[in-house]
Design a protein around this motif. Sequence first.
Motif, PDB file in Angstrom:
ATOM      1  N   VAL A 296       0.882  -1.106  -0.077  1.00  0.00           N
ATOM      2  CA  VAL A 296       0.157   0.071  -0.064  1.00  0.00           C
ATOM      3  C   VAL A 296       0.904   1.274   0.214  1.00  0.00           C
ATOM      4  O   VAL A 296       0.781   2.216  -0.670  1.00  0.00           O
ATOM      5  CB  VAL A 296      -1.064  -0.053   1.158  1.00  0.00           C
ATOM      6  N   ALA A 297       1.815   1.237   0.958  1.00  0.00           N
ATOM      7  CA  ALA A 297       2.571   2.432   0.919  1.00  0.00           C
ATOM      8  C   ALA A 297       3.784   2.395   0.207  1.00  0.00           C
ATOM      9  O   ALA A 297       4.297   3.658  -0.258  1.00  0.00           O
ATOM     10  CB  ALA A 297       3.271   2.311   2.481  1.00  0.00           C
ATOM     11  N   GLY A 298       4.203   1.202  -0.518  1.00  0.00           N
ATOM     12  CA  GLY A 298       5.484   1.180  -1.332  1.00  0.00           C
ATOM     13  C   GLY A 298       6.715   1.509  -0.838  1.00  0.00           C
ATOM     14  O   GLY A 298       7.650   1.712  -1.688  1.00  0.00           O
ATOM     15  N   ASN A 299       6.864   1.025   0.456  1.00  0.00           N
ATOM     16  CA  ASN A 299       8.091   0.844   1.053  1.00  0.00           C
ATOM     17  C   ASN A 299       8.374  -0.415   1.649  1.00  0.00           C
ATOM     18  O   ASN A 299       7.553  -1.478   1.628  1.00  0.00           O
ATOM     19  CB  ASN A 299       8.348   1.990   2.004  1.00  0.00           C
ATOM     20  N   GLU A 300       9.655  -0.496   2.467  1.00  0.00           N
ATOM     21  CA  GLU A 300       9.767  -1.814   3.088  1.00  0.00           C
ATOM     22  C   GLU A 300       9.590  -1.463   4.686  1.00  0.00           C
ATOM     23  O   GLU A 300       9.694  -0.236   5.058  1.00  0.00           O
ATOM     24  CB  GLU A 300      11.335  -2.013   2.820  1.00  0.00           C
ATOM     25  N   ARG A 349      -2.462   3.385   8.582  1.00  0.00           N
ATOM     26  CA  ARG A 349      -2.878   4.358   9.480  1.00  0.00           C
ATOM     27  C   ARG A 349      -2.747   5.764   9.074  1.00  0.00           C
ATOM     28  O   ARG A 349      -2.170   6.024   7.912  1.00  0.00           O
ATOM     29  CB  ARG A 349      -2.110   4.379  10.905  1.00  0.00           C
ATOM     30  N   GLU A 350      -3.261   6.838   9.813  1.00  0.00           N
ATOM     31  CA  GLU A 350      -3.272   8.197   9.227  1.00  0.00           C
ATOM     32  C   GLU A 350      -1.816   8.616   9.146  1.00  0.00           C
ATOM     33  O   GLU A 350      -1.488   9.131   7.914  1.00  0.00           O
ATOM     34  CB  GLU A 350      -4.221   8.911  10.069  1.00  0.00           C
ATOM     35  N   LYS A 351      -1.136   8.470  10.102  1.00  0.00           N
ATOM     36  CA  LYS A 351       0.381   8.625   9.976  1.00  0.00           C
ATOM     37  C   LYS A 351       0.988   8.001   9.040  1.00  0.00           C
ATOM     38  O   LYS A 351       1.984   8.697   8.320  1.00  0.00           O
ATOM     39  CB  LYS A 351       1.029   8.785  11.542  1.00  0.00           C
ATOM     40  N   ASP A 352       0.831   6.928   8.750  1.00  0.00           N
ATOM     41  CA  ASP A 352       1.364   6.180   7.405  1.00  0.00           C
ATOM     42  C   ASP A 352       1.005   6.950   6.181  1.00  0.00           C
ATOM     43  O   ASP A 352       1.767   6.866   5.459  1.00  0.00           O
ATOM     44  CB  ASP A 352       1.165   4.608   7.582  1.00  0.00           C
ATOM     45  N   GLN A 359      -2.845  12.071   0.359  1.00  0.00           N
ATOM     46  CA  GLN A 359      -3.803  12.593   1.137  1.00  0.00           C
ATOM     47  C   GLN A 359      -5.000  11.662   1.228  1.00  0.00           C
ATOM     48  O   GLN A 359      -5.390  10.885   0.325  1.00  0.00           O
ATOM     49  CB  GLN A 359      -4.160  14.008   0.107  1.00  0.00           C
ATOM     50  N   TYR A 360      -5.651  11.663   2.275  1.00  0.00           N
ATOM     51  CA  TYR A 360      -6.652  10.827   2.271  1.00  0.00           C
ATOM     52  C   TYR A 360      -7.874  11.423   3.195  1.00  0.00           C
ATOM     53  O   TYR A 360      -7.933  12.577   3.722  1.00  0.00           O
ATOM     54  CB  TYR A 360      -6.246   9.866   3.379  1.00  0.00           C
ATOM     55  N   VAL A 361      -8.899  10.601   3.238  1.00  0.00           N
ATOM     56  CA  VAL A 361     -10.189  10.936   4.302  1.00  0.00           C
ATOM     57  C   VAL A 361     -10.356   9.652   4.943  1.00  0.00           C
ATOM     58  O   VAL A 361      -9.924   8.564   4.812  1.00  0.00           O
ATOM     59  CB  VAL A 361     -11.402  11.158   3.156  1.00  0.00           C
ATOM     60  N   THR A 362     -11.105   9.956   6.098  1.00  0.00           N
ATOM     61  CA  THR A 362     -11.481   8.816   6.849  1.00  0.00           C
ATOM     62  C   THR A 362     -12.956   8.945   7.088  1.00  0.00           C
ATOM     63  O   THR A 362     -13.669   9.755   7.041  1.00  0.00           O
ATOM     64  CB  THR A 362     -10.752   9.139   8.343  1.00  0.00           C
ATOM     65  N   GLY A 391      -9.929   7.726  -4.508  1.00  0.00           N
ATOM     66  CA  GLY A 391     -10.825   6.980  -3.668  1.00  0.00           C
ATOM     67  C   GLY A 391     -10.195   5.604  -3.315  1.00  0.00           C
ATOM     68  O   GLY A 391     -11.114   4.571  -2.738  1.00  0.00           O
ATOM     69  N   ARG A 392      -9.032   5.327  -3.779  1.00  0.00           N
ATOM     70  CA  ARG A 392      -8.543   4.235  -3.498  1.00  0.00           C
ATOM     71  C   ARG A 392      -8.576   3.776  -1.919  1.00  0.00           C
ATOM     72  O   ARG A 392      -8.028   4.672  -1.060  1.00  0.00           O
ATOM     73  CB  ARG A 392      -7.056   4.086  -3.916  1.00  0.00           C
ATOM     74  N   LEU A 393      -8.772   2.506  -1.595  1.00  0.00           N
ATOM     75  CA  LEU A 393      -8.878   2.180  -0.054  1.00  0.00           C
ATOM     76  C   LEU A 393      -7.310   2.099   0.313  1.00  0.00           C
ATOM     77  O   LEU A 393      -6.462   1.622  -0.387  1.00  0.00           O
ATOM     78  CB  LEU A 393      -9.374   0.747  -0.002  1.00  0.00           C
ATOM     79  N   LEU A 394      -7.216   2.795   1.561  1.00  0.00           N
ATOM     80  CA  LEU A 394      -6.023   2.644   2.042  1.00  0.00           C
ATOM     81  C   LEU A 394      -5.721   1.992   3.332  1.00  0.00           C
ATOM     82  O   LEU A 394      -4.750   1.309   3.754  1.00  0.00           O
ATOM     83  CB  LEU A 394      -5.485   4.104   2.264  1.00  0.00           C
ATOM     84  N   GLY A 395      -6.683   1.685   4.279  1.00  0.00           N
ATOM     85  CA  GLY A 395      -6.562   1.004   5.191  1.00  0.00           C
ATOM     86  C   GLY A 395      -7.949   1.003   6.092  1.00  0.00           C
ATOM     87  O   GLY A 395      -8.812   1.655   6.019  1.00  0.00           O
ATOM     88  N   VAL A 396      -8.017  -0.197   7.116  1.00  0.00           N
ATOM     89  CA  VAL A 396      -9.034  -0.310   7.791  1.00  0.00           C
ATOM     90  C   VAL A 396      -8.707  -0.776   9.129  1.00  0.00           C
ATOM     91  O   VAL A 396      -7.767  -1.648   9.153  1.00  0.00           O
ATOM     92  CB  VAL A 396     -10.004  -1.421   7.166  1.00  0.00           C
TER      93      VAL A 396
END
Lengths: 457, 457
Positions: A296-300, A349-352, A359-362, A391-396
């Motif tokens: 999701v984040a594209g890192n390790e 999470r938001e901080k991730d 940029q995201y919405v919750t 609108g891509r899902l980022l986390g739950v």
Amino acid sequence: MSERLVVIGADAAGMSAASQARRLKDRDALEIVAFERGGFSSYSACGIPYWVGGQVAERDELIARTPDEHRERDIDLRMRTEVTELDVPGKRVRARDLRSGEEYWTAYDKLVIATGARPVRPELPGIDAPGVHGVQTLDDGQALLDTLAATEGRRAVVVGAGYIGVEMAEALVQRGYRVTVVNRGQEPMSTLDPDMGRLVHEAMSGMGIEMVDDAEVTGIRTGDDKRVRAVATADAEYPADVVVLGIGVRPQTDLARAAGLPLGAQGGLLTDLSMRVRGHADIWAGGDCVEVRDLVAGNERHIALGTHANKHGQVIGSNVGGDYATFPGVVGTAVSKVCDLEIARTGLREKDARAAGLQYVTATIESTSRAGYFPGAALMTVKMLAERRTGRLLGVQIVGHEGAAKRVDVAAVALTARMTVEQLTALDLGYAPPFSPVWDPVLVAARKAVTAVRKAG
Amino acid sequence: MSERLVVIGADAAGMSAASQARRLKDRDALEIVAFERGGFSSYSACGIPYWVGGQVAERDELIARTPDEHRERDIDLRMRTEVTELDVPGKRVRARDLRSGEEYWTAYDKLVIATGARPVRPELPGIDAPGVHGVQTLDDGQALLDTLAATEGRRAVVVGAGYIGVEMAEALVQRGYRVTVVNRGQEPMSTLDPDMGRLVHEAMSGMGIEMVDDAEVTGIRTGDDKRVRAVATADAEYPADVVVLGIGVRPQTDLARAAGLPLGAQGGLLTDLSMRVRGHADIWAGGDCVEVRDLVAGNERHIALGTHANKHGQVIGSNVGGDYATFPGVVGTAVSKVCDLEIARTGLREKDARAAGLQYVTATIESTSRAGYFPGAALMTVKMLAERRTGRLLGVQIVGHEGAAKRVDVAAVALTARMTVEQLTALDLGYAPPFSPVWDPVLVAARKAVTAVRKAG
């Protein structure tokens, strides 16, 4: 012509790799030598809290495969034998038999590093006092149980409020202890956003567990008998007959570091998609000593979790055995429980999200595990993050009761497939009154997230 | 300038549509008139078995929104009023007040057809005898409960072994009846492959339910009092004090058919992705009276399920209200339970795959809901279908106990995303001993399916 595979570490990743390689190549084609520093192979460290808590009666139930069972499969497993040096140019490892003290070199054609993680153990006054326990290995678990059996007092302090911390809090409650959890984070379960962690705090407080947040432990106070008496923070002291450290773990990569193998920002080995150590054609690594790709984040990231270790081992064993497999990465799913409270998270999470430049919405909703009118319908809170614009899902994140935690799997698959929250709203999830409201809680959250994405523009 | 929306049918699809349209447009912009033949609005038909079984105490718990609650939202809901004719060119419907007998025409600008489904009721001798009950509406449920209360005998026969049949078998067991299930299929639950249906047969037999498969009912035998005495098949007679018909439902589309609207092979209305009746700009249809796109097989199917009806209503209401939404289709997910047995399916059965011209492999595994050593770990059987060559997931069926059914959701999302079984094996699903073995049962099945795909070549 036979090759030799050397495996360092005989738990989930190492022995899954060895077993899978053995399935593909017999002893004439592949010799397998495995070194294990400890006294157990292939066991479920995740099960230790339930053994300590008494739900699992016997230590041996946590052992999936004993050393002898591995040996029956033609794996030369050397227990209580620590690998002390890795000579990459010479393609050999130096091992020390911890009982005899004997040291010797063993050459390898192919190497698997599965050295796991080590618990964080802060340098604090009193940290080594009797009565202070980590809970990473079966030996740790046995030592803790021995202490519990030998101690009359019934006050326990758990330091740390991540997965291990909250699960050990449950175990000690089950054993009849008055439990205090001291945690330096704003809320327990820092793998959740603080607003969701707050729900965990409230639920655990409701179970009679004393929750102390925002508190840095400054030392362990001991008595005249040198045993633990209390855990001290800057502001207070918490009486303790036993202390459990659940502060988290770090990759165990001293050996790899000394050998010059590539490590990531969190200290874990870096591998390619086939779990081969980057830049090294004959060395693979997996389990708690590696960093994994966050899809999701594209890192390790370093994530110590038995289910990943098993998958790594499977992939490594396939490749070592001449077949082909890859481990694409993770989305960061984790589930846990504290008594009847279920906790789950996947994705960012938001901080991730902020750290990844997204940029995201919750959207946060409350719903029930079953149709509202069905007996046993239990409340759960679902928080969803979606990327602004796309609108891509980022986390739950989910906090609730029976039937809450495993609902996160729907989001885990959706994250893997890079679905939008709009696509989520149309998912054909199982519905019947004993199993779900007519709109599954995850879909209710998705509907609210869609609205939030549109509003944010 | 106000428009008028007419809605035919006031259950899930119709009233979700009306409510969503009302959220988007107030009474000055949109007049909403809804007609309902029955005496209830917006209720959970899926909950009827649990009301009959006694787990849900009161009928009214199944009602999500009463007629008066709809009226408070400025929806002119006319109960016990049947629409008897649809004049498409004239854009009007004729309704009959079933109490007064009064008939009248009402013009519409926009029309929503949500006439639902009707239970299959075979033309058999005795089918209308007292003591023979369908269970589709709340009135049906009340009539059955009245019969149960008034009947001394404790022998019940359920005709049909689909979702309604097995759920009613549970309900009658709960009420203390000796239950026989007579089913014309090879095994119960014909929405599963027969090998998985066999597991349901065995489990239900183990609960003391008499399971009669391969049996066509030839008639209902009655006594001198004209009440039901037994259910007759070609080979035998099964004594019955009460008979419940759970043979399935068909789309209720007489009105639409008479008006010349397009119907599919299974008799359901055909719509576009916005749930608009094909070729009709001002008519939408949703719920149990339509056919839906099967995203796996690529055809249209009739699936009567409240969760779809609610989604349809939401989509229709958005479009009618001037917003925009679509219903992409289904993958065929369904879950059910019989006492402590959980049953789930999604995607294609073997015969569906064959009918769609797909070559496939299957993999069936047994695993547990929790880590094997964790208390309460319950066995489940997972069957997976994957396409030959591509390895694309085609379907999953699960029969097991606590924690089995909702695992099918993982497969539902994976089907939606058109994942391969190889991709499934790497999914990052929630793992902790109380919730899952280290390899989730769905992943174990996927691993075996991967092997089967490779072997099939």
